[in-house]
Design a protein around this motif. Structure first.
Motif, PDB file in Angstrom:
ATOM      1  N   LYS A  16      45.957  43.094  35.755  1.00 17.75           N
ATOM      2  CA  LYS A  16      45.336  44.125  36.450  1.00 17.75           C
ATOM      3  C   LYS A  16      44.482  45.897  36.837  1.00 17.75           C
ATOM      4  CE  LYS A  16      48.361  43.122  40.677  1.00 17.75           C
ATOM      5  NZ  LYS A  16      49.375  44.317  41.418  1.00 17.75           N
ATOM      6  N   SER A  25      41.967  45.163  41.298  1.00 16.95           N
ATOM      7  CA  SER A  25      41.283  44.205  40.468  1.00 16.95           C
ATOM      8  C   SER A  25      41.766  43.048  40.023  1.00 16.95           C
ATOM      9  CB  SER A  25      39.341  44.504  40.419  1.00 16.95           C
ATOM     10  OG  SER A  25      39.749  44.702  39.232  1.00 16.95           O
ATOM     11  N   HIS A  26      41.800  42.204  40.537  1.00 16.80           N
ATOM     12  CA  HIS A  26      42.920  40.971  39.363  1.00 16.80           C
ATOM     13  C   HIS A  26      41.797  39.399  39.921  1.00 16.80           C
ATOM     14  CE1 HIS A  26      45.304  41.231  43.395  1.00 16.80           C
ATOM     15  NE2 HIS A  26      45.094  39.925  42.870  1.00 16.80           N
ATOM     16  N   ARG A  27      42.670  38.607  38.797  1.00 18.40           N
ATOM     17  CA  ARG A  27      42.284  37.698  38.999  1.00 18.40           C
ATOM     18  C   ARG A  27      43.305  36.850  39.672  1.00 18.40           C
ATOM     19  NH1 ARG A  27      41.047  35.028  32.924  1.00 18.40           N
ATOM     20  NH2 ARG A  27      39.283  36.190  32.320  1.00 18.40           N
ATOM     21  N   THR A  28      42.436  36.202  40.503  1.00 16.10           N
ATOM     22  CA  THR A  28      43.245  34.898  41.032  1.00 16.10           C
ATOM     23  C   THR A  28      42.551  33.822  40.922  1.00 16.10           C
ATOM     24  OG1 THR A  28      43.541  34.647  43.982  1.00 16.10           O
ATOM     25  CG2 THR A  28      41.240  35.169  43.023  1.00 16.10           C
ATOM     26  N   CYS A  30      41.485  29.582  42.494  1.00 14.02           N
ATOM     27  CA  CYS A  30      40.991  28.851  43.055  1.00 14.02           C
ATOM     28  C   CYS A  30      41.054  27.289  42.837  1.00 14.02           C
ATOM     29  CB  CYS A  30      39.257  29.083  43.589  1.00 14.02           C
ATOM     30  SG  CYS A  30      39.483  30.822  43.720  1.00 14.02           S
ATOM     31  N   GLU A  50      38.422  30.299  38.151  1.00  9.45           N
ATOM     32  CA  GLU A  50      39.381  31.827  38.171  1.00  9.45           C
ATOM     33  C   GLU A  50      38.399  33.146  39.460  1.00  9.45           C
ATOM     34  OE1 GLU A  50      40.336  33.030  34.872  1.00  9.45           O
ATOM     35  OE2 GLU A  50      41.672  32.301  34.706  1.00  9.45           O
ATOM     36  N   ASP A  51      38.711  33.785  39.901  1.00  9.92           N
ATOM     37  CA  ASP A  51      37.687  34.540  41.326  1.00  9.92           C
ATOM     38  C   ASP A  51      38.571  36.159  40.582  1.00  9.92           C
ATOM     39  OD1 ASP A  51      35.179  35.053  42.813  1.00  9.92           O
ATOM     40  OD2 ASP A  51      35.901  34.627  44.301  1.00  9.92           O
ATOM     41  N   LYS A  53      39.530  39.833  42.675  1.00 10.98           N
ATOM     42  CA  LYS A  53      39.780  39.811  44.198  1.00 10.98           C
ATOM     43  C   LYS A  53      39.965  41.046  43.951  1.00 10.98           C
ATOM     44  CE  LYS A  53      43.287  39.358  47.467  1.00 10.98           C
ATOM     45  NZ  LYS A  53      44.514  38.950  48.195  1.00 10.98           N
ATOM     46  N   THR A  55      41.493  44.812  45.718  1.00  8.98           N
ATOM     47  CA  THR A  55      42.024  45.654  47.056  1.00  8.98           C
ATOM     48  C   THR A  55      41.583  46.681  47.269  1.00  8.98           C
ATOM     49  OG1 THR A  55      43.138  43.674  46.093  1.00  8.98           O
ATOM     50  CG2 THR A  55      44.115  45.740  48.037  1.00  8.98           C
TER      51      THR A  55
END
Length: 65
Positions: A16, A25-28, A30, A50-51, A53, A55
């Motif tokens: 993160k 921000s962190h990878r998520t 898809c 991968e995207d 995200k 917060t």
């Protein structure tokens, strides 16, 4: 190193990133899914990817509001 460069490097490593006072921000992941062309309704596959995200922190959200 610039704050955003540090955050970008952390996300690239799968960690993160958290620029001070902004958010995290962190990878998520898809998942793959089936899309459809609007003009023809033809189905086509969209690959998994991968995207990133973002917060917002409570401090940032209260500053915006």
């Amino acid at each position: 190193m610039h704050v955003m460069e540090h955050s970008n490097a952390a996300v690239a490593r799968g960690e993160k990133g958290s620029p001070s006072g902004f958010g995290a921000s962190h990878r998520t992941e898809c998942a793959a899914f089936t899309g459809h062309k609007m003009q023809t309704a033809e189905a086509f596959e969209i690959a998994a990817s991968e995207d990133v995200k973002l917060t917002a922190t409570a401090d940032f959200a209260s500053a915006v509001n």
